[in-house]
Write an enzyme that holds these catalytic residues in place. Structure first.
Site, PDB file in Angstrom:
ATOM      1  N   ASP A  13     -65.949 -38.773  10.186  1.00 41.94           N
ATOM      2  CA  ASP A  13     -65.194 -37.538  10.459  1.00 41.94           C
ATOM      3  C   ASP A  13     -64.182 -37.196   9.367  1.00 41.94           C
ATOM      4  O   ASP A  13     -63.132 -36.615   9.638  1.00 41.94           O
ATOM      5  CB  ASP A  13     -64.479 -37.627  11.825  1.00 41.94           C
ATOM      6  CG  ASP A  13     -65.466 -37.893  12.947  1.00 41.94           C
ATOM      7  OD1 ASP A  13     -66.596 -37.405  12.850  1.00 41.94           O
ATOM      8  OD2 ASP A  13     -65.084 -38.583  13.911  1.00 41.94           O
ATOM      9  N   LYS A  16     -67.085 -34.603   5.786  1.00 44.48           N
ATOM     10  CA  LYS A  16     -68.283 -34.642   4.921  1.00 44.48           C
ATOM     11  C   LYS A  16     -69.060 -33.329   5.005  1.00 44.48           C
ATOM     12  O   LYS A  16     -69.511 -32.794   3.998  1.00 44.48           O
ATOM     13  CB  LYS A  16     -69.206 -35.806   5.347  1.00 44.48           C
ATOM     14  CG  LYS A  16     -68.564 -37.182   5.190  1.00 44.48           C
ATOM     15  CD  LYS A  16     -69.471 -38.288   5.685  1.00 44.48           C
ATOM     16  CE  LYS A  16     -69.673 -38.295   7.184  1.00 44.48           C
ATOM     17  NZ  LYS A  16     -68.488 -38.602   7.976  1.00 44.48           N
ATOM     18  N   GLY A  40     -71.583 -35.934  13.604  1.00 45.80           N
ATOM     19  CA  GLY A  40     -71.160 -34.606  14.043  1.00 45.80           C
ATOM     20  C   GLY A  40     -70.440 -33.970  12.870  1.00 45.80           C
ATOM     21  O   GLY A  40     -69.346 -34.396  12.510  1.00 45.80           O
ATOM     22  N   HIS A  41     -71.079 -32.999  12.221  1.00 48.27           N
ATOM     23  CA  HIS A  41     -70.512 -32.380  11.027  1.00 48.27           C
ATOM     24  C   HIS A  41     -70.213 -30.915  11.325  1.00 48.27           C
ATOM     25  O   HIS A  41     -71.096 -30.172  11.730  1.00 48.27           O
ATOM     26  CB  HIS A  41     -71.500 -32.502   9.858  1.00 48.27           C
ATOM     27  CG  HIS A  41     -71.849 -33.928   9.518  1.00 48.27           C
ATOM     28  ND1 HIS A  41     -72.869 -34.281   8.686  1.00 48.27           N
ATOM     29  CD2 HIS A  41     -71.294 -35.100   9.921  1.00 48.27           C
ATOM     30  CE1 HIS A  41     -72.918 -35.602   8.576  1.00 48.27           C
ATOM     31  NE2 HIS A  41     -71.972 -36.129   9.325  1.00 48.27           N
ATOM     32  N   THR A 129     -71.785 -43.667  20.616  1.00 42.01           N
ATOM     33  CA  THR A 129     -71.961 -42.273  21.012  1.00 42.01           C
ATOM     34  C   THR A 129     -72.973 -42.165  22.159  1.00 42.01           C
ATOM     35  O   THR A 129     -73.216 -41.068  22.654  1.00 42.01           O
ATOM     36  CB  THR A 129     -72.449 -41.425  19.822  1.00 42.01           C
ATOM     37  OG1 THR A 129     -73.671 -41.990  19.337  1.00 42.01           O
ATOM     38  CG2 THR A 129     -71.425 -41.401  18.704  1.00 42.01           C
ATOM     39  N   GLN A 223     -71.335 -40.963   9.175  1.00 43.64           N
ATOM     40  CA  GLN A 223     -70.366 -42.031   9.486  1.00 43.64           C
ATOM     41  C   GLN A 223     -69.503 -42.344   8.258  1.00 43.64           C
ATOM     42  O   GLN A 223     -69.288 -41.464   7.443  1.00 43.64           O
ATOM     43  CB  GLN A 223     -71.087 -43.296  10.007  1.00 43.64           C
ATOM     44  CG  GLN A 223     -71.724 -43.125  11.386  1.00 43.64           C
ATOM     45  CD  GLN A 223     -73.101 -42.511  11.357  1.00 43.64           C
ATOM     46  OE1 GLN A 223     -73.948 -42.948  10.616  1.00 43.64           O
ATOM     47  NE2 GLN A 223     -73.331 -41.496  12.156  1.00 43.64           N
ATOM     48  N   THR A 300     -69.007 -36.365  21.046  1.00 43.93           N
ATOM     49  CA  THR A 300     -68.698 -36.811  22.407  1.00 43.93           C
ATOM     50  C   THR A 300     -67.450 -36.134  22.971  1.00 43.93           C
ATOM     51  O   THR A 300     -67.134 -36.331  24.140  1.00 43.93           O
ATOM     52  CB  THR A 300     -68.471 -38.339  22.431  1.00 43.93           C
ATOM     53  OG1 THR A 300     -67.422 -38.642  21.512  1.00 43.93           O
ATOM     54  CG2 THR A 300     -69.731 -39.091  22.026  1.00 43.93           C
TER      55      THR A 300
HETATM   56  P1  GDP Z   1     -67.628 -35.146   9.197  1.00 38.79           P
HETATM   57  O1  GDP Z   1     -68.236 -35.870  10.344  1.00 38.79           O
HETATM   58  O2  GDP Z   1     -67.188 -36.051   8.105  1.00 38.79           O
HETATM   59  O3  GDP Z   1     -68.484 -34.015   8.684  1.00 38.79           O
HETATM   60  O4  GDP Z   1     -66.304 -34.477   9.760  1.00 38.79           O
HETATM   61  P2  GDP Z   1     -66.155 -33.668  11.153  1.00 38.79           P
HETATM   62  O5  GDP Z   1     -66.769 -32.326  10.969  1.00 38.79           O
HETATM   63  O6  GDP Z   1     -66.601 -34.478  12.298  1.00 38.79           O
HETATM   64  O7  GDP Z   1     -64.585 -33.591  11.273  1.00 38.79           O
HETATM   65  C1  GDP Z   1     -63.800 -32.957  10.324  1.00 38.79           C
HETATM   66  C2  GDP Z   1     -63.069 -31.788  11.003  1.00 38.79           C
HETATM   67  O8  GDP Z   1     -62.031 -31.353  10.161  1.00 38.79           O
HETATM   68  C3  GDP Z   1     -63.947 -30.578  11.233  1.00 38.79           C
HETATM   69  O9  GDP Z   1     -63.526 -29.925  12.399  1.00 38.79           O
HETATM   70  C4  GDP Z   1     -63.685 -29.709  10.013  1.00 38.79           C
HETATM   71  O10 GDP Z   1     -63.868 -28.327  10.270  1.00 38.79           O
HETATM   72  C5  GDP Z   1     -62.247 -30.008   9.752  1.00 38.79           C
HETATM   73  N1  GDP Z   1     -61.852 -29.994   8.330  1.00 38.79           N
HETATM   74  C6  GDP Z   1     -62.553 -30.348   7.235  1.00 38.79           C
HETATM   75  N2  GDP Z   1     -61.794 -30.267   6.133  1.00 38.79           N
HETATM   76  C7  GDP Z   1     -60.581 -29.841   6.543  1.00 38.79           C
HETATM   77  C8  GDP Z   1     -59.326 -29.589   5.865  1.00 38.79           C
HETATM   78  O11 GDP Z   1     -59.196 -29.760   4.661  1.00 38.79           O
HETATM   79  N3  GDP Z   1     -58.283 -29.198   6.647  1.00 38.79           N
HETATM   80  C9  GDP Z   1     -58.383 -29.026   7.995  1.00 38.79           C
HETATM   81  N4  GDP Z   1     -57.316 -28.645   8.678  1.00 38.79           N
HETATM   82  N5  GDP Z   1     -59.526 -29.267   8.653  1.00 38.79           N
HETATM   83  C10 GDP Z   1     -60.611 -29.672   7.936  1.00 38.79           C
HETATM   84  P1  IMO Z   2     -69.839 -38.608  11.419  1.00 42.02           P
HETATM   85  O1  IMO Z   2     -71.092 -38.472  10.587  1.00 42.02           O
HETATM   86  C1  IMO Z   2     -67.138 -41.100  13.712  1.00 42.02           C
HETATM   87  C2  IMO Z   2     -68.895 -44.507  15.851  1.00 42.02           C
HETATM   88  C3  IMO Z   2     -68.897 -44.458  17.356  1.00 42.02           C
HETATM   89  C4  IMO Z   2     -68.768 -45.934  17.657  1.00 42.02           C
HETATM   90  C5  IMO Z   2     -69.610 -46.580  16.568  1.00 42.02           C
HETATM   91  C6  IMO Z   2     -71.032 -46.930  16.988  1.00 42.02           C
HETATM   92  O2  IMO Z   2     -69.534 -37.410  12.236  1.00 42.02           O
HETATM   93  O3  IMO Z   2     -68.711 -39.071  10.574  1.00 42.02           O
HETATM   94  P2  IMO Z   2     -73.208 -45.485  17.456  1.00 42.02           P
HETATM   95  O4  IMO Z   2     -73.468 -44.397  18.440  1.00 42.02           O
HETATM   96  O5  IMO Z   2     -73.409 -45.086  16.026  1.00 42.02           O
HETATM   97  O6  IMO Z   2     -73.938 -46.756  17.799  1.00 42.02           O
HETATM   98  O7  IMO Z   2     -71.635 -45.828  17.640  1.00 42.02           O
HETATM   99  O8  IMO Z   2     -69.654 -45.643  15.517  1.00 42.02           O
HETATM  100  N1  IMO Z   2     -69.519 -43.345  15.187  1.00 42.02           N
HETATM  101  C7  IMO Z   2     -68.837 -42.374  14.558  1.00 42.02           C
HETATM  102  N2  IMO Z   2     -67.510 -42.163  14.445  1.00 42.02           N
HETATM  103  N3  IMO Z   2     -68.000 -40.266  13.114  1.00 42.02           N
HETATM  104  C8  IMO Z   2     -69.337 -40.469  13.187  1.00 42.02           C
HETATM  105  O9  IMO Z   2     -70.215 -39.738  12.491  1.00 42.02           O
HETATM  106  C9  IMO Z   2     -69.814 -41.540  13.982  1.00 42.02           C
HETATM  107  N4  IMO Z   2     -71.038 -42.009  14.300  1.00 42.02           N
HETATM  108  C10 IMO Z   2     -70.847 -43.107  15.021  1.00 42.02           C
HETATM  109  O10 IMO Z   2     -67.809 -43.718  17.853  1.00 42.02           O
HETATM  110  O11 IMO Z   2     -67.443 -46.352  17.462  1.00 42.02           O
HETATM  111 MG    MG Z   3     -68.028 -36.070  12.412  1.00 44.61          MG
END
Ligand code: GDP
Ligand code: IMO
Ligand code: MG
Length: 429
Positions: A13, A16, A40-41, A129, A223, A300
């Site tokens: 998170d 990416k 979850g992106h 998850t 991840q 989740t």
């Molecule tokens: P990922 O799993 O690495 O793709 O990240 P996620 O999408 O799960 O979580 C990142 C969250 O932060 C998302 O809701 C993005 O829209 C948000 N986000 C990404 N870059 C920035 C930033 O520079 N500032 C802020 N405030 N939010 C951001």
């Molecule tokens: P993105 O790509 C954050 C965490 C789960 C749990 C552990 C194992 O959005 O960064 P799993 O279902 O993979 O067996 O769960 O890994 N986890 C993540 N945490 N971002 C993710 O993906 C994750 N994918 C799995 O919360 O702790």
């Molecule tokens: Mg994510």
């Protein structure tokens, strides 16, 4: 260095998806190489918000998007995600999307097992998850998996199903569950097969061809390194290798294809699920980071645990993943803090550590050593150039860079695609 490999350098998170989407316009192909729909992106483009779990983030810009062999594929989840994105106007065709014919499938029995195990684990719960990721990878290395290519040969699946069911039935019996409903499983597979097979192909071949033709390939990790099954906070990890090296094995290209390794790093730290988190803040400051950063899981909906920036783990991630440069994201979330802390080392049993030890109990027991800096009261949100940043924010970035021994290539200042500061172009040769 025409290719770029994007990986998370913390616990996932990091942002990416946003960075891959930003880079995708200049890529000829975007490839997912590990993980599954546990990812979850979130991508924000103007008024539109796209949430992707399985599809490569390049699909939103219409860039050729490929699911590589290293991914575990839940075909029903893929169908739902494609329908949702098409509903948002995203075009997904056999021209711009392909998946590896040698991907292992996630089946409903894997989701069952994930849930049963987690419930039975009590305090040893991983906090997965619940999407069957771990059990599917286990079956892959246990040589029991049903793969995408098997969907073209469903009438010849008996011996494989015998192996798969013998294993699952024994486990299910241990949990007091009935055996696998084999007839139902075959019916389900027959129903989904035509959908999957439309996109299935030897993607290693396609990727090698486009690479030879000089294409720029963008690898999209899921991840983060601290969730890597070898280098992460084992056993509180996911079931795949999340480090950059996996881009090669998970796509069918050699290691030289990785190119510029871009580590995505949040300006503070978050984690979802159980496991060690040395800089976790269970106080008002942690609450404030979570609120300002909207730290709720995309998959989740769980609240993410929050804490200060931990330079020790990021330095380690950058080392084990060979990170060329980082994208520092969510800098804007730190706007308005009077002071900001950075963890520079750990203390454990009177000893100082400059790395995270491997043992789970030691990881849980380390005490962070902090240095404190003055924060900034100006806003960085939406900044698109270095000149837009307050001096104190630049000081913070510089200190992070020093401590992690890796240069900053990009800075992200909002969820929006264009709110990104380019310091060093990862695609530059
Ligand atoms: P990922 O799993 O690495 O793709 O990240 P996620 O999408 O799960 O979580 C990142 C969250 O932060 C998302 O809701 C993005 O829209 C948000 N986000 C990404 N870059 C920035 C930033 O520079 N500032 C802020 N405030 N939010 C951001
Ligand atoms: P993105 O790509 C954050 C965490 C789960 C749990 C552990 C194992 O959005 O960064 P799993 O279902 O993979 O067996 O769960 O890994 N986890 C993540 N945490 N971002 C993710 O993906 C994750 N994918 C799995 O919360 O702790
Ligand atoms: Mg994510």
């Amino acid at each position: 260095m025409a290719n770029v490999t994007v990986i998370g350098a913390q616990w996932g998170d990091e942002g990416k998806g946003k960075i891959v989407d930003w880079l995708a316009e200049r890529a000829d192909a975007v490839v997912r190489f590990q993980g599954g729909h546990n990812a979850g992106h979130t991508l924000v483009v103007g008024e539109n918000v796209y949430k992707l779990s399985l599809l490569p983030s390049g699909i939103v810009t219409g860039t050729l998007s490929i699911i590589g062999n290293g991914v575990v594929l839940d075909p029903w989840a893929l169908r739902d995600e494609m329908a949702k994105l098409r509903g948002q106007g995203v075009s997904i065709t056999t021209e711009n999307f392909a998946l590896a014919d040698n991907c292992a499938l996630i089946l409903p029995i894997h989701r069952d097992l994930d849930g049963l195990r987690e419930t039975a684990a009590g305090s040893g719960k991983i906090g997965t998850t619940g999407r069957g990721i771990g059990p599917a990878y286990e079956d892959k290395v246990g040589r029991r998996a049903i793969r995408v290519c098997d969907l073209a040969h469903l009438d010849a699946l008996d011996a494989q199903l015998d192996r798969l069911c013998a294993h699952h039935d024994a486990l299910r019996a241990g949990f007091g569950e009935p055996p696998v409903d084999r007839a139902r499983l075959i019916t389900d597979l027959k129903e989904i097969a035509p959908f999957v097979l439309e996109y299935a192909q030897p993607v290693w071949k396609r990727l090698n061809k486009v690479r030879k033709a000089g294409a720029r390939i963008l690898f999209e990790g899921a991840q983060g390194v601290l969730l890597d099954v070898d280098h992460g906070t084992y056993p509180f990890v996911t079931s795949s290798n999340t480090v950059s090296g996996t881009a090669a094995s998970g796509s069918g290209l050699g290691p030289s294809a990785a190119g510029f390794v871009l580590g995505i790093v949040k300006a503070y730290t978050t984690r979802v699920g159980s496991g060690p988190f040395p800089t976790e803040l269970e106080d008002e400051t942690g609450q404030r980071l979570g609120e300002r950063g909207h730290e709720f899981g995309t998959v989740t909906g769980r609240k993410r645990r929050c804490g200060w920036f931990d330079a020790v783990i990021v330095r380690q991630s950058c080392a084990v993943s060979g990170v060329t440069g980082i994208a520092l994201t969510k800098l804007d979330v730190l706007d308005g803090f009077e002071t900001i802390k950075i963890c520079t080392g750990y203390r454990l049993n009177g000893k100082v550590y400059d790395y995270l030890p491997a043992h789970a109990a030691e990881q849980a027991a380390v005490e962070p050593i902090y240095e404190e800096m003055a924060g900034w009261q100006e806003t960085t949100a939406g900044a698109r150039s270095w000149a837009d940043l307050p001096a104190q924010a630049i000081k913070y970035i510089t200190r992070v860079q020093e401590l992690i021994e890796t240069p900053v290539a990009l800075v992200s200042t909002s969820p929006q695609r264009e709110d990104t500061i380019l310091v060093r172009d990862p695609f530059a040769d």
